[in-house]
Scaffold this active site. Structure first.
Site, PDB file in Angstrom:
ATOM      1  N   ASP A 135      92.726  30.291 -47.636  1.00 43.08           N
ATOM      2  CA  ASP A 135      93.612  29.538 -48.519  1.00 43.08           C
ATOM      3  C   ASP A 135      93.659  28.105 -47.999  1.00 43.08           C
ATOM      4  O   ASP A 135      94.156  27.855 -46.895  1.00 43.08           O
ATOM      5  CB  ASP A 135      95.003  30.164 -48.502  1.00 43.08           C
ATOM      6  CG  ASP A 135      96.017  29.393 -49.333  1.00 43.08           C
ATOM      7  OD1 ASP A 135      95.646  28.371 -49.955  1.00 43.08           O
ATOM      8  OD2 ASP A 135      97.194  29.801 -49.360  1.00 43.08           O
ATOM      9  N   SER A 166      86.063  13.739 -64.482  1.00 41.63           N
ATOM     10  CA  SER A 166      85.883  12.551 -65.320  1.00 41.63           C
ATOM     11  C   SER A 166      87.141  12.196 -66.094  1.00 41.63           C
ATOM     12  O   SER A 166      87.239  11.104 -66.651  1.00 41.63           O
ATOM     13  CB  SER A 166      84.721  12.767 -66.301  1.00 41.63           C
ATOM     14  OG  SER A 166      83.480  12.520 -65.667  1.00 41.63           O
ATOM     15  N   TYR A 174      96.643  17.926 -63.957  1.00 38.65           N
ATOM     16  CA  TYR A 174      95.281  18.129 -63.446  1.00 38.65           C
ATOM     17  C   TYR A 174      94.683  16.810 -62.972  1.00 38.65           C
ATOM     18  O   TYR A 174      94.433  16.602 -61.782  1.00 38.65           O
ATOM     19  CB  TYR A 174      94.402  18.786 -64.515  1.00 38.65           C
ATOM     20  CG  TYR A 174      92.952  18.946 -64.112  1.00 38.65           C
ATOM     21  CD1 TYR A 174      92.614  19.504 -62.887  1.00 38.65           C
ATOM     22  CD2 TYR A 174      91.926  18.548 -64.961  1.00 38.65           C
ATOM     23  CE1 TYR A 174      91.287  19.659 -62.514  1.00 38.65           C
ATOM     24  CE2 TYR A 174      90.594  18.702 -64.605  1.00 38.65           C
ATOM     25  CZ  TYR A 174      90.277  19.263 -63.376  1.00 38.65           C
ATOM     26  OH  TYR A 174      88.971  19.399 -63.007  1.00 38.65           O
ATOM     27  N   LYS A 232      94.303  15.090 -59.116  1.00 38.30           N
ATOM     28  CA  LYS A 232      92.964  14.742 -58.625  1.00 38.30           C
ATOM     29  C   LYS A 232      92.883  13.244 -58.289  1.00 38.30           C
ATOM     30  O   LYS A 232      92.107  12.831 -57.430  1.00 38.30           O
ATOM     31  CB  LYS A 232      91.897  15.070 -59.678  1.00 38.30           C
ATOM     32  CG  LYS A 232      91.558  16.548 -59.812  1.00 38.30           C
ATOM     33  CD  LYS A 232      90.748  17.045 -58.633  1.00 38.30           C
ATOM     34  CE  LYS A 232      90.187  18.432 -58.872  1.00 38.30           C
ATOM     35  NZ  LYS A 232      89.377  18.913 -57.727  1.00 38.30           N
ATOM     36  N   THR A 241      81.235  26.076 -67.602  1.00 37.45           N
ATOM     37  CA  THR A 241      81.441  27.161 -66.651  1.00 37.45           C
ATOM     38  C   THR A 241      82.717  27.910 -67.043  1.00 37.45           C
ATOM     39  O   THR A 241      83.533  27.401 -67.827  1.00 37.45           O
ATOM     40  CB  THR A 241      81.623  26.632 -65.212  1.00 37.45           C
ATOM     41  OG1 THR A 241      82.900  25.991 -65.111  1.00 37.45           O
ATOM     42  CG2 THR A 241      80.514  25.652 -64.827  1.00 37.45           C
TER      43      THR A 241
END
Length: 257
Positions: free
Chosen positions: A69, A147, A159, A163, A194
């Site tokens: 983890d 991106s 998200y 990042k 994916t």
């Protein structure tokens, strides 16, 4: 002259069991890496990690799968310590770990925010810290971001927002580690074809993402193909060693800064 080839090097791939991380790990072995350590998070990824390890060994490199983890500093410290014990000090350290959440800001709970921050920002910070302590001189460190850091879009605040700090971590680390010849970069692919991508998106959103890139008509699915990302990573950890401190968005014209 410093050797920047992949041949004979030791690599650590966080999130290396499957998808992009797994493909990068296999590619490094095929390029002549001496050993590759594969990190995976949970028992659900164990079988994929074992398959990737087998493929690396088939390519002639040593390989080990390490579970952990990475949302705690101790977990990242153990990963690097176990890597050194199993295959030696890494020359290449790549962090592909990430978690996506598509949700309006007004619907995001504190627990969801904390989890996103832990996976996308905290884990990345401590991965860079331990990489700086353990990667050999003239090594290469790469973190996968997104991106969406160059997009003006709703629903991805937690998200892209968690990042985004990696850009700053990357710049600082590049300055701090540069005297040892270590390059540090962040790579932001577009929406990738994916299993990581689809659960967060509805049908309409998937259709939009498939047509948003300038080169989408030439892509197999219209999305970023991980097969096209791998050679770029390969370049950064070899001949592209002099690229450092940058966040590079690679997405076929999906977005830019």
């Amino acid at each position: 002259m410093t050797d920047h080839s992949i041949r004979g090097k030791v690599a650590l791939i966080a999130g290396g069991a499957k998808n992009l991380g797994g493909l990068i790990a296999r590619d490094l072995a095929q390029q002549g890496a001496a050993a590759v350590a594969i990190h995976y998070n949970s028992d659900a990824s164990r079988a994929d990690a074992e398959k990737t390890v087998a493929a690396i060994r088939d390519a002639g490199a040593r390989a080990v799968a390490l579970q952990g983890d990475l949302t705690t500093a101790g977990g990242v410290e153990r990963l690097f310590a176990d890597t050194v014990a199993a295959v030696g000090r890494p020359d290449i350290a790549i962090n592909t770990v990430g978690k996506v959440l598509k949700k309006p800001i007004t619907d995001i709970s504190e627990a969801e925010y904390d989890e996103m921050a832990a996976v996308n920002a905290k884990a990345a910070f401590f991965f860079l810290k331990e990489a700086g302590r353990h990667v050999n001189d003239n090594g290469k460190i790469v973190t996968l971001v997104t991106s969406l850091l160059g997009a003006f879009t709703p629903f991805y605040a937690s998200y892209a927002g968690t990042k985004a700090p990696v850009e700053h971590f990357t710049r600082a680390a590049a300055k701090e580690f540069g005297a040892r010849g270590i390059s540090v970069t962040a790579v932001g692919p577009g929406p990738m074809d994916t299993p990581f991508f689809y659960p967060a998106e509805g049908e309409d959103a998937v259709a939009y993402h498939k047509t948003a890139a300038a080169l989408s008509p030439f892509s197999r699915t219209g999305l970023t193909d991980i097969q096209d990302v791998v050679p770029f990573i390969r370049h950064l950890v070899s001949d592209g060693w002099w690229i450092t401190g940058q966040t590079i968005l690679i997405n076929g014209g999906y977005t830019t800064k």
